[in-house]
Scaffold this motif. Sequence first.
Motif, mmCIF file in Angstrom:
data_model
loop_
_atom_site.group_PDB
_atom_site.id
_atom_site.type_symbol
_atom_site.label_atom_id
_atom_site.label_comp_id
_atom_site.label_asym_id
_atom_site.label_seq_id
_atom_site.Cartn_x
_atom_site.Cartn_y
_atom_site.Cartn_z
ATOM 1 N N LEU A 84 0.847 -1.187 0.000
ATOM 2 C CA LEU A 84 0.000 0.000 0.000
ATOM 3 C C LEU A 84 0.884 1.239 0.000
ATOM 4 C CD1 LEU A 84 -2.675 1.552 0.281
ATOM 5 C CD2 LEU A 84 -2.566 1.112 2.754
ATOM 6 N N VAL A 85 0.781 2.031 -1.069
ATOM 7 C CA VAL A 85 1.506 3.297 -1.177
ATOM 8 C C VAL A 85 0.532 4.409 -0.796
ATOM 9 C CG1 VAL A 85 2.711 4.892 -2.712
ATOM 10 C CG2 VAL A 85 3.018 2.421 -2.993
ATOM 11 N N LEU A 86 0.944 5.218 0.175
ATOM 12 C CA LEU A 86 0.087 6.295 0.665
ATOM 13 C C LEU A 86 0.745 7.654 0.478
ATOM 14 C CD1 LEU A 86 -1.014 4.740 4.067
ATOM 15 C CD2 LEU A 86 -2.494 5.126 2.072
ATOM 16 N N GLY A 87 -0.003 8.577 -0.110
ATOM 17 C CA GLY A 87 0.381 9.972 -0.112
ATOM 18 C C GLY A 87 -0.328 10.650 1.047
ATOM 19 N N SER A 88 -0.191 11.953 1.143
ATOM 20 C CA SER A 88 -0.860 12.686 2.211
ATOM 21 C C SER A 88 -2.285 13.051 1.788
ATOM 22 C CB SER A 88 -0.064 13.935 2.585
ATOM 23 O OG SER A 88 0.178 14.725 1.430
ATOM 24 N N HIS A 114 0.965 -5.278 -10.436
ATOM 25 C CA HIS A 114 2.135 -5.516 -9.595
ATOM 26 C C HIS A 114 1.794 -5.596 -8.103
ATOM 27 C CE1 HIS A 114 5.142 -5.282 -12.794
ATOM 28 N NE2 HIS A 114 4.304 -4.447 -13.356
ATOM 29 N N GLY A 115 0.509 -5.755 -7.791
ATOM 30 C CA GLY A 115 0.103 -5.931 -6.394
ATOM 31 C C GLY A 115 0.232 -4.685 -5.542
ATOM 32 N N ILE A 116 0.090 -3.534 -6.168
ATOM 33 C CA ILE A 116 0.243 -2.267 -5.440
ATOM 34 C C ILE A 116 -1.097 -1.565 -5.320
ATOM 35 C CG2 ILE A 116 1.328 0.023 -5.476
ATOM 36 C CD1 ILE A 116 3.670 -1.337 -6.986
ATOM 37 N N ALA A 117 -1.405 -1.161 -4.103
ATOM 38 C CA ALA A 117 -2.572 -0.327 -3.829
ATOM 39 C C ALA A 117 -2.088 1.108 -3.660
ATOM 40 C CB ALA A 117 -3.271 -0.803 -2.555
ATOM 41 N N LEU A 118 -2.948 2.075 -3.976
ATOM 42 C CA LEU A 118 -2.587 3.485 -3.882
ATOM 43 C C LEU A 118 -3.743 4.261 -3.276
ATOM 44 C CD1 LEU A 118 -0.573 5.779 -4.627
ATOM 45 C CD2 LEU A 118 -1.701 5.877 -6.868
ATOM 46 N N TRP A 119 -3.416 5.063 -2.243
ATOM 47 C CA TRP A 119 -4.421 5.905 -1.618
ATOM 48 C C TRP A 119 -3.704 7.033 -0.912
ATOM 49 C CZ3 TRP A 119 -8.752 3.912 2.209
ATOM 50 C CH2 TRP A 119 -9.906 4.691 2.049
ATOM 51 N N ASP A 120 -4.460 7.816 -0.179
ATOM 52 C CA ASP A 120 -3.900 8.883 0.636
ATOM 53 C C ASP A 120 -4.332 8.680 2.078
ATOM 54 O OD1 ASP A 120 -2.484 10.544 -1.285
ATOM 55 O OD2 ASP A 120 -4.451 10.983 -2.139
ATOM 56 N N ARG A 153 2.838 -4.572 3.395
ATOM 57 C CA ARG A 153 3.808 -3.494 3.563
ATOM 58 C C ARG A 153 3.143 -2.171 3.210
ATOM 59 N NH1 ARG A 153 7.591 -5.615 0.500
ATOM 60 N NH2 ARG A 153 7.364 -4.340 -1.336
ATOM 61 N N VAL A 154 3.450 -1.153 4.016
ATOM 62 C CA VAL A 154 2.953 0.200 3.767
ATOM 63 C C VAL A 154 4.143 1.098 3.455
ATOM 64 C CG1 VAL A 154 1.747 2.187 4.751
ATOM 65 C CG2 VAL A 154 0.976 -0.141 5.302
ATOM 66 N N LEU A 163 0.580 -1.942 11.053
ATOM 67 C CA LEU A 163 1.705 -2.114 10.125
ATOM 68 C C LEU A 163 2.595 -0.876 10.154
ATOM 69 C CD1 LEU A 163 -0.240 -3.475 7.026
ATOM 70 C CD2 LEU A 163 1.322 -4.781 8.482
ATOM 71 N N PRO A 164 3.879 -1.040 10.470
ATOM 72 C CA PRO A 164 4.767 0.114 10.372
ATOM 73 C C PRO A 164 4.937 0.489 8.900
ATOM 74 C CG PRO A 164 6.019 -1.873 10.810
ATOM 75 C CD PRO A 164 4.568 -2.255 10.860
ATOM 76 N N ALA A 165 5.221 1.748 8.658
ATOM 77 C CA ALA A 165 5.392 2.223 7.286
ATOM 78 C C ALA A 165 6.846 2.568 7.019
ATOM 79 C CB ALA A 165 4.522 3.453 7.046
ATOM 80 N N THR A 166 7.242 2.377 5.774
ATOM 81 C CA THR A 166 8.524 2.866 5.306
ATOM 82 C C THR A 166 8.267 4.231 4.690
ATOM 83 O OG1 THR A 166 9.293 0.638 4.824
ATOM 84 C CG2 THR A 166 10.428 2.447 3.713
ATOM 85 N N MET A 167 8.974 5.237 5.171
ATOM 86 C CA MET A 167 8.822 6.584 4.638
ATOM 87 C C MET A 167 9.864 6.791 3.544
ATOM 88 S SD MET A 167 8.516 10.259 6.631
ATOM 89 C CE MET A 167 9.293 9.540 8.024
ATOM 90 N N LEU A 168 9.393 6.997 2.325
ATOM 91 C CA LEU A 168 10.279 7.212 1.190
ATOM 92 C C LEU A 168 10.332 8.700 0.838
ATOM 93 C CD1 LEU A 168 9.335 4.193 -1.081
ATOM 94 C CD2 LEU A 168 11.329 4.462 0.385
#
Length: 167
Positions: free
Chosen positions: A26-30, A76-82, A116-117, A138-143
């Motif tokens: 899960l990829v999260l923006g603000s 590619h198994g990626i979710a996207l949200w904010d 993974r977040v 779930l802890p997040a990795t901040m990129l």
Amino acid sequence: MSAPRGAYQHIDHGFEPVFDERSRVLVLGSFPSVLSRANDFYYGNPQNRFWRVAAACLGEPVPATIAEKRWMLLAHGIALWDVIASCDIVGSSDASIRNVRPADIGRVTGVAPIERVVCNGAAAGRLYRRHLEPITGLPATMLPSTSPANAAWSLDRLIGRWSQELG
């Protein structure tokens, strides 16, 4: 950081998350920028490097349409949200965000087996830790942010760092 200029507006997110039952990351923006809100989809500012970075990490051509963007992520198994469902904000300024109502993360985690977040930038990471990590556990990795405001990170450097999480 100086105070944002302009008037605060209360804004609802305005478009749906991208995910399905195969999404593992899960990829999260603000919160969506003014251009993203106008385009009704994520990372609508052509100067934002998100789609170029994601495509390079996934070995895909850079998607041009919303349908191509959705396909690339889901394939590619990626979710996207904010992280934020609604807030008061000045323009696109993450620094101005206040009165946050977080996203209903259970909409995604109830369907997708998220393992993974990943947060796109420091603001998304802080907001995730405060509002959503207690719910997901779930802890997040901040990129580093793909925003054009993050000029310290070149496209190649972003791809190198993001590929550790998406590649």
